[in-house]
Design a protein around this motif. Structure first.
Motif, PDB file in Angstrom:
ATOM      1  N   SER A  40      72.082 -32.537 -26.466  1.00 14.03           N
ATOM      2  CA  SER A  40      70.898 -33.324 -26.880  1.00 14.03           C
ATOM      3  C   SER A  40      70.133 -31.887 -26.127  1.00 14.03           C
ATOM      4  CB  SER A  40      70.741 -34.777 -26.382  1.00 14.03           C
ATOM      5  OG  SER A  40      70.561 -34.950 -25.174  1.00 14.03           O
ATOM      6  N   LEU A  41      69.976 -31.661 -24.635  1.00 15.61           N
ATOM      7  CA  LEU A  41      68.852 -30.796 -24.810  1.00 15.61           C
ATOM      8  C   LEU A  41      68.592 -29.770 -25.589  1.00 15.61           C
ATOM      9  CD1 LEU A  41      66.798 -30.524 -22.747  1.00 15.61           C
ATOM     10  CD2 LEU A  41      67.954 -29.675 -20.893  1.00 15.61           C
ATOM     11  N   VAL A  42      69.648 -28.641 -25.036  1.00 16.33           N
ATOM     12  CA  VAL A  42      70.285 -27.105 -26.000  1.00 16.33           C
ATOM     13  C   VAL A  42      69.788 -27.846 -27.567  1.00 16.33           C
ATOM     14  CG1 VAL A  42      71.614 -25.921 -26.587  1.00 16.33           C
ATOM     15  CG2 VAL A  42      71.615 -27.043 -24.681  1.00 16.33           C
ATOM     16  N   ASP A  43      70.130 -29.054 -28.259  1.00 16.72           N
ATOM     17  CA  ASP A  43      69.773 -29.099 -29.453  1.00 16.72           C
ATOM     18  C   ASP A  43      68.308 -28.850 -30.239  1.00 16.72           C
ATOM     19  OD1 ASP A  43      71.987 -28.662 -30.332  1.00 16.72           O
ATOM     20  OD2 ASP A  43      72.640 -31.171 -30.567  1.00 16.72           O
ATOM     21  N   LYS A  44      67.752 -29.731 -29.133  1.00 17.61           N
ATOM     22  CA  LYS A  44      66.157 -30.077 -29.118  1.00 17.61           C
ATOM     23  C   LYS A  44      65.434 -29.101 -28.651  1.00 17.61           C
ATOM     24  CE  LYS A  44      65.694 -35.040 -27.189  1.00 17.61           C
ATOM     25  NZ  LYS A  44      65.720 -35.169 -26.469  1.00 17.61           N
ATOM     26  N   HIS A  45      65.986 -27.538 -27.928  1.00 17.85           N
ATOM     27  CA  HIS A  45      64.908 -26.313 -27.928  1.00 17.85           C
ATOM     28  C   HIS A  45      65.764 -25.357 -27.793  1.00 17.85           C
ATOM     29  CE1 HIS A  45      61.983 -28.954 -25.111  1.00 17.85           C
ATOM     30  NE2 HIS A  45      63.412 -29.378 -24.363  1.00 17.85           N
ATOM     31  N   PHE A  47      65.199 -22.173 -27.173  1.00 18.66           N
ATOM     32  CA  PHE A  47      66.161 -20.833 -26.606  1.00 18.66           C
ATOM     33  C   PHE A  47      67.066 -21.029 -25.064  1.00 18.66           C
ATOM     34  CE2 PHE A  47      62.185 -24.032 -24.833  1.00 18.66           C
ATOM     35  CZ  PHE A  47      62.614 -23.833 -23.574  1.00 18.66           C
ATOM     36  N   LEU A  48      67.351 -22.411 -25.225  1.00 16.95           N
ATOM     37  CA  LEU A  48      68.124 -22.707 -24.706  1.00 16.95           C
ATOM     38  C   LEU A  48      70.059 -22.418 -25.054  1.00 16.95           C
ATOM     39  CD1 LEU A  48      67.356 -26.665 -23.122  1.00 16.95           C
ATOM     40  CD2 LEU A  48      67.394 -23.908 -21.754  1.00 16.95           C
ATOM     41  N   TYR A  49      70.980 -22.621 -24.509  1.00 17.42           N
ATOM     42  CA  TYR A  49      72.345 -22.546 -24.914  1.00 17.42           C
ATOM     43  C   TYR A  49      73.301 -22.675 -24.184  1.00 17.42           C
ATOM     44  CZ  TYR A  49      72.468 -18.075 -21.600  1.00 17.42           C
ATOM     45  OH  TYR A  49      72.877 -17.285 -20.866  1.00 17.42           O
ATOM     46  N   LEU A  50      74.526 -23.058 -24.802  1.00 18.83           N
ATOM     47  CA  LEU A  50      75.967 -23.413 -24.291  1.00 18.83           C
ATOM     48  C   LEU A  50      76.537 -22.579 -23.652  1.00 18.83           C
ATOM     49  CD1 LEU A  50      76.985 -26.950 -25.824  1.00 18.83           C
ATOM     50  CD2 LEU A  50      75.426 -26.684 -24.081  1.00 18.83           C
ATOM     51  N   ASP A  51      76.273 -22.301 -22.018  1.00 16.98           N
ATOM     52  CA  ASP A  51      77.298 -21.504 -20.904  1.00 16.98           C
ATOM     53  C   ASP A  51      78.567 -21.932 -20.623  1.00 16.98           C
ATOM     54  OD1 ASP A  51      78.298 -18.925 -20.441  1.00 16.98           O
ATOM     55  OD2 ASP A  51      76.635 -18.662 -19.223  1.00 16.98           O
ATOM     56  N   TYR A  52      79.706 -22.653 -21.393  1.00 17.72           N
ATOM     57  CA  TYR A  52      81.225 -22.766 -20.657  1.00 17.72           C
ATOM     58  C   TYR A  52      81.067 -22.309 -19.493  1.00 17.72           C
ATOM     59  CZ  TYR A  52      80.446 -26.296 -24.734  1.00 17.72           C
ATOM     60  OH  TYR A  52      80.246 -26.943 -25.619  1.00 17.72           O
ATOM     61  N   SER A  53      81.058 -20.861 -19.207  1.00 16.23           N
ATOM     62  CA  SER A  53      81.551 -20.226 -18.045  1.00 16.23           C
ATOM     63  C   SER A  53      80.640 -20.960 -16.696  1.00 16.23           C
ATOM     64  CB  SER A  53      81.283 -18.845 -18.093  1.00 16.23           C
ATOM     65  OG  SER A  53      79.859 -18.363 -17.919  1.00 16.23           O
ATOM     66  N   ARG A  54      79.722 -21.632 -16.777  1.00 14.51           N
ATOM     67  CA  ARG A  54      79.288 -21.985 -15.353  1.00 14.51           C
ATOM     68  C   ARG A  54      80.079 -23.470 -14.898  1.00 14.51           C
ATOM     69  NH1 ARG A  54      72.971 -20.998 -16.892  1.00 14.51           N
ATOM     70  NH2 ARG A  54      73.482 -21.596 -18.780  1.00 14.51           N
ATOM     71  N   GLU A  55      80.285 -24.055 -16.312  1.00 16.07           N
ATOM     72  CA  GLU A  55      81.095 -25.126 -15.453  1.00 16.07           C
ATOM     73  C   GLU A  55      83.069 -24.846 -15.032  1.00 16.07           C
ATOM     74  OE1 GLU A  55      81.040 -27.532 -18.748  1.00 16.07           O
ATOM     75  OE2 GLU A  55      79.362 -27.601 -19.231  1.00 16.07           O
ATOM     76  N   LYS A  56      83.311 -23.819 -14.718  1.00 17.35           N
ATOM     77  CA  LYS A  56      84.275 -23.550 -14.725  1.00 17.35           C
ATOM     78  C   LYS A  56      84.830 -23.917 -13.067  1.00 17.35           C
ATOM     79  CE  LYS A  56      86.119 -20.855 -18.041  1.00 17.35           C
ATOM     80  NZ  LYS A  56      86.311 -19.030 -18.581  1.00 17.35           N
ATOM     81  N   ASN A  57      85.622 -24.491 -12.983  1.00 17.45           N
ATOM     82  CA  ASN A  57      86.078 -24.327 -11.257  1.00 17.45           C
ATOM     83  C   ASN A  57      87.628 -23.935 -10.706  1.00 17.45           C
ATOM     84  OD1 ASN A  57      84.164 -25.995 -10.848  1.00 17.45           O
ATOM     85  ND2 ASN A  57      85.160 -28.110 -10.397  1.00 17.45           N
ATOM     86  N   ALA A  58      87.629 -23.371 -10.171  1.00 16.10           N
ATOM     87  CA  ALA A  58      88.243 -22.147  -9.487  1.00 16.10           C
ATOM     88  C   ALA A  58      89.607 -23.661  -8.495  1.00 16.10           C
ATOM     89  CB  ALA A  58      88.231 -21.439  -8.493  1.00 16.10           C
ATOM     90  N   THR A  59      89.347 -24.738  -8.667  1.00 20.16           N
ATOM     91  CA  THR A  59      90.204 -25.972  -8.248  1.00 20.16           C
ATOM     92  C   THR A  59      92.138 -25.480  -7.886  1.00 20.16           C
ATOM     93  OG1 THR A  59      90.683 -26.887  -9.982  1.00 20.16           O
ATOM     94  CG2 THR A  59      88.486 -27.342  -8.421  1.00 20.16           C
ATOM     95  N   THR A  60      91.904 -24.802  -6.765  1.00 26.21           N
ATOM     96  CA  THR A  60      93.648 -25.050  -6.610  1.00 26.21           C
ATOM     97  C   THR A  60      94.357 -25.461  -5.302  1.00 26.21           C
ATOM     98  OG1 THR A  60      92.867 -23.375  -4.850  1.00 26.21           O
ATOM     99  CG2 THR A  60      93.298 -22.423  -6.880  1.00 26.21           C
ATOM    100  N   LEU A  61      94.437 -26.666  -6.045  1.00 32.21           N
ATOM    101  CA  LEU A  61      94.819 -27.563  -4.545  1.00 32.21           C
ATOM    102  C   LEU A  61      96.112 -27.291  -4.099  1.00 32.21           C
ATOM    103  CD1 LEU A  61      94.829 -31.234  -6.365  1.00 32.21           C
ATOM    104  CD2 LEU A  61      93.273 -29.925  -4.373  1.00 32.21           C
ATOM    105  N   SER A  62      96.533 -26.897  -3.044  1.00 30.70           N
ATOM    106  CA  SER A  62      97.374 -26.899  -2.404  1.00 30.70           C
ATOM    107  C   SER A  62      97.928 -27.367  -1.157  1.00 30.70           C
ATOM    108  CB  SER A  62      97.641 -25.150  -1.579  1.00 30.70           C
ATOM    109  OG  SER A  62      96.824 -24.902  -0.591  1.00 30.70           O
ATOM    110  N   LYS A  63      99.435 -28.117  -0.984  1.00 29.97           N
ATOM    111  CA  LYS A  63      99.798 -28.335   0.460  1.00 29.97           C
ATOM    112  C   LYS A  63      99.684 -27.686   1.629  1.00 29.97           C
ATOM    113  CE  LYS A  63     103.512 -30.468  -2.191  1.00 29.97           C
ATOM    114  NZ  LYS A  63     104.424 -30.695  -2.078  1.00 29.97           N
ATOM    115  N   SER A  64      98.937 -28.552   2.330  1.00 25.46           N
ATOM    116  CA  SER A  64      98.746 -27.920   3.894  1.00 25.46           C
ATOM    117  C   SER A  64     100.166 -27.645   4.674  1.00 25.46           C
ATOM    118  CB  SER A  64      97.893 -29.243   4.339  1.00 25.46           C
ATOM    119  OG  SER A  64      98.142 -30.602   4.388  1.00 25.46           O
ATOM    120  N   ASP A  65      99.984 -27.046   5.749  1.00 26.79           N
ATOM    121  CA  ASP A  65     101.263 -26.501   5.459  1.00 26.79           C
ATOM    122  C   ASP A  65     101.192 -26.107   7.728  1.00 26.79           C
ATOM    123  OD1 ASP A  65     100.483 -22.890   5.842  1.00 26.79           O
ATOM    124  OD2 ASP A  65      99.499 -24.570   5.535  1.00 26.79           O
ATOM    125  N   GLY A  66     100.178 -27.429   7.759  1.00 24.07           N
ATOM    126  CA  GLY A  66      99.925 -27.143   9.448  1.00 24.07           C
ATOM    127  C   GLY A  66      98.818 -26.352   9.678  1.00 24.07           C
TER     128      GLY A  66
END
Length: 67
Positions: A40-45, A47-66
């Motif tokens: 809604s903010l981007v639609d109102k203005h 000069f703004l745009y959506l950049d989905y790359s800023r929402e990406k996460n590098a989540t890697t869950l690994s089992k703790s090996d001590g």
């Protein structure tokens, strides 16, 4: 708001990996709310745009090996 989406996305992934469906649904809902506000903010203005790359996460869950 993009930071909130990224943070909630990370917590959603953790909840999904741990099998917690209630928290997973909560964080998924929060992501949707923040994305809605961003859209809604981007639609109102023109000069703004959506950049989905800023929402990406590098989540890697690994089992703790001590280490």
């Amino acid at each position: 708001m993009e930071r909130n989406v990224k943070h909630d996305k990370k917590l959603f992934e953790y909840a999904k990996k741990s099998g917690d469906q209630i928290r997973g649904a909560h964080y998924k809902s929060m992501m949707g709310n923040y994305r809605s506000k961003i859209r809604s903010l981007v639609d109102k203005h023109d000069f703004l745009y959506l950049d989905y790359s800023r929402e990406k996460n590098a989540t890697t869950l690994s089992k703790s090996d001590g280490k």
